[in-house]
Design a protein around this motif. Structure first.
Motif, mmCIF file in Angstrom:
data_model
loop_
_atom_site.group_PDB
_atom_site.id
_atom_site.type_symbol
_atom_site.label_atom_id
_atom_site.label_comp_id
_atom_site.label_asym_id
_atom_site.label_seq_id
_atom_site.Cartn_x
_atom_site.Cartn_y
_atom_site.Cartn_z
ATOM 1 N N SER A 64 0.872 -1.180 0.000
ATOM 2 C CA SER A 64 0.000 0.000 0.000
ATOM 3 C C SER A 64 0.905 1.225 0.000
ATOM 4 N N SER A 113 -1.861 -3.657 6.574
ATOM 5 C CA SER A 113 -2.654 -3.905 5.359
ATOM 6 C C SER A 113 -2.449 -5.335 4.872
ATOM 7 N N GLY A 126 -5.310 -1.789 1.075
ATOM 8 C CA GLY A 126 -4.720 -0.607 1.710
ATOM 9 C C GLY A 126 -4.668 0.605 0.802
ATOM 10 N N VAL A 127 -4.810 0.394 -0.547
ATOM 11 C CA VAL A 127 -4.758 1.565 -1.456
ATOM 12 C C VAL A 127 -6.136 2.210 -1.652
#
Ligand code: AAO
Length: 473
Positions: A64, A113, A126-127
């Protein structure tokens, strides 16, 4: 884009795998006074690979854009950038945005993440990124989906580099996500980036990301309107379809031919006379980002090759000294750790935790850290390069065993392969006495009204003379 925002300083050091807390301390205790800016390892969340004994290259597999890495937490990162900025040391981040993790990986990263690239899964919440954000298979002409034909741009840029899941940079969604990461860095006060694997990204995709970036923040001491500095990792050795020139509009480009050329030049001084060979395709000076070795080729990754590294200290000092003395490109110095195998991670406290950099009483480093940037020759030549900035090389002299030139009427440099020389040479300097900063003024030259001086070197380990107007004793 082209201004390193380094307050006029001409050199950055790559503090490879250093922790943020150590870099903050190094800015304050050494880099500010010595006149460096600094590149740091990728700050983003990454895979953790105990099965490979936590190799350094974990960090080139992002999970991420959260700033939580082996070098420390986001709070540590922000504290480092602020402390470095406040003593005038600008920080550049190694940005891995061509891809996420390798295929077939899953787990939870150190910032919390999760990631899953097993089979057809491409989940990076996580992005967040998911499968539709990766380059469609039908865009990649190779049989197995990996990069395997450097003569074909679509293969290089649409296939997976060593099976790393390739982001689809054409999508606005991906461009926005990457720009969001960069704008976060900018807001913290980071001065610029190295774009990892830029050769594997389409230049127009990089341009689209850069067009989304904010100016650097004035509250971190940047003049209003300052732009993020960009240098792009493009390995062009005249052996493929991708040329460094394609990336001039989006920043500086790494000039890997320089690594080979300086190594040949130190082996055979006669070769130094045509170090910069534009006929061979080397990047123009105001786009060339140069170094004697980098974190890949010093350990045989990325093709490796004949480069000189800290493992041969006498040659390495000459290579770095010459690189800093001449006037081509923007320069970076490597700061390494000792390793026995090419995958080995940084000095550790056992397992995953990176050890502190220790500083010895004589200013050198301990604990497995090499700290080339603290070596006497490197420190003095950075001072030289900063002082002669803006001047060109002239009065070039080379007899195959020793070499000398001036930098405008500001500086004069000489170096002797065998450790000694004695020649009467044109220095280009105003009349007067100048002392050699390399040996702390133990030797000096007397320049006559005609600019000529008797130049003597007698120093086997550091066979270098560097004098300048306004430096030394
Ligand atoms: C790891 C494992 C892999 C696994 C992968 C995914 O090692 O087995 O498949 O995970 O699970 C680093 C490590 C990799 C590591 C990766 C991810 O080096 O070993 O893979 O992290 O953890 C090309 C790229 C260039 C790249 C370089 C390594 O163009 O962008 O390969 N460098 C950057 C980073 C590097 C990082 C990555 C990219 C990935 O600096 O640290 O990888 O984020 C030719 C081409 C070059 C090509 C080289 C090597 O050049 O022109 O473009 O670089 O080959 O493939 C002579 C040769 C010429 C060669 C040249 C190099 O001239 O004739 O062929 O030397 O100077």
């Amino acid at each position: 884009l082209y201004d390193p925002n380094c307050n006029g300083k001409q050199v950055m050091v790559h503090l490879f795998e250093w922790k943020w807390t150590d870099i903050a301390a190094e800015c304050e205790r050494y880099l500010a006074g010595a006149g460096f800016c600094g590149q740091v390892s990728p700050p983003t969340e990454h895979v953790i690979l105990p099965e490979n004994n936590y190799p350094w290259w974990q960090r080139y597999q992002p999970v991420s854009y959260k700033l939580f890495s082996r070098s420390g937490s986001e709070a540590d990162f922000v504290d480092m950038v602020h402390r470095c900025n406040s003593v005038g040391v600008r920080i550049y981040v190694d940005a891995v945005v061509n891809h996420m993790t390798g295929t077939g990986r899953s787990g939870t990263a150190d910032g919390g993440s999760t990631y899953n690239s097993v089979g057809d899964a491409r989940d990076f919440p996580g992005v967040p990124y998911s499968a539709e954000h990766f380059t469609p298979r039908d865009q990649c002409p190779s049989g197995d989906g990996n990069v395997n034909d450097y003569s074909n741009p679509a293969n290089v840029r649409n296939c997976y580099l060593v099976s790393l899941t390739d982001l689809y940079g054409k999508l606005d969604y991906v461009r926005d996500a990457v720009a969001g990461y960069f704008n976060h860095l900018i807001q913290v006060g980071v001065a610029g980036i190295r774009i990892d694997a830029a050769k594997h990204m389409w230049p127009e995709d990089i341009a689209a990301v850069l067009s989304r970036l904010n100016d650097l923040p004035t509250d971190q001491g940047f003049p209003a309107g300052s732009k993020f500095y960009v240098f792009q990792e493009v390995i062009d050795q005249n052996d493929g379809a991708i040329k460094v020139d394609e990336y001039y509009d989006t920043g500086y480009v790494t000039e890997f031919r320089y690594c080979s050329k300086i190594a040949w030049g130190i082996k055979d001084y006669g070769q130094l006379s045509n170090l910069i060979d534009y006929g061979w395709g080397m990047a123009r000076s105001d786009r060339a980002f140069i170094f004697t070795d980098n974190h890949d080729n010093q350990r045989g990754h990325g093709g490796g090759g004949n480069v000189i590294t800290h493992e041969n200290p006498r040659d390495y000092k000459q290579a770095v000294a010459y690189t800093l003395a001449q006037d081509y490109g923007f320069t970076r110095i490597m700061s390494s750790y000792f390793f026995e195998n090419s995958d080995q991670g940084p000095p550790s406290n056992g397992g995953y935790s990176t050890a502190d950099v220790t500083i010895n009483a004589d200013g050198s480093c301990g604990g497995g850290w090499v700290c080339e940037h603290r070596w006497n020759v490197m420190k003095k030549m950075v001072e030289f390069r900063n002082l002669v900035a803006g001047t060109t090389m002239s009065n070039y002299w080379n007899n195959g065993n020793a070499v000398a030139f001036s930098r405008g009427n500001q500086g004069f440099f000489a170096m002797a392969k065998q450790g000694s020389m004695s020649e009467t040479l044109q220095t280009g300097l105003p009349a007067g006495s100048y002392c050699n900063i390399i040996d702390d003024c133990a030797s000096s030259i007397q320049v006559g009204a005609d600019g000529m001086a008797q130049v003597n070197i007698n120093n086997y380990e550091e066979p270098i003379m560097a004098v300048c107007v306004g430096c030394g004793g």
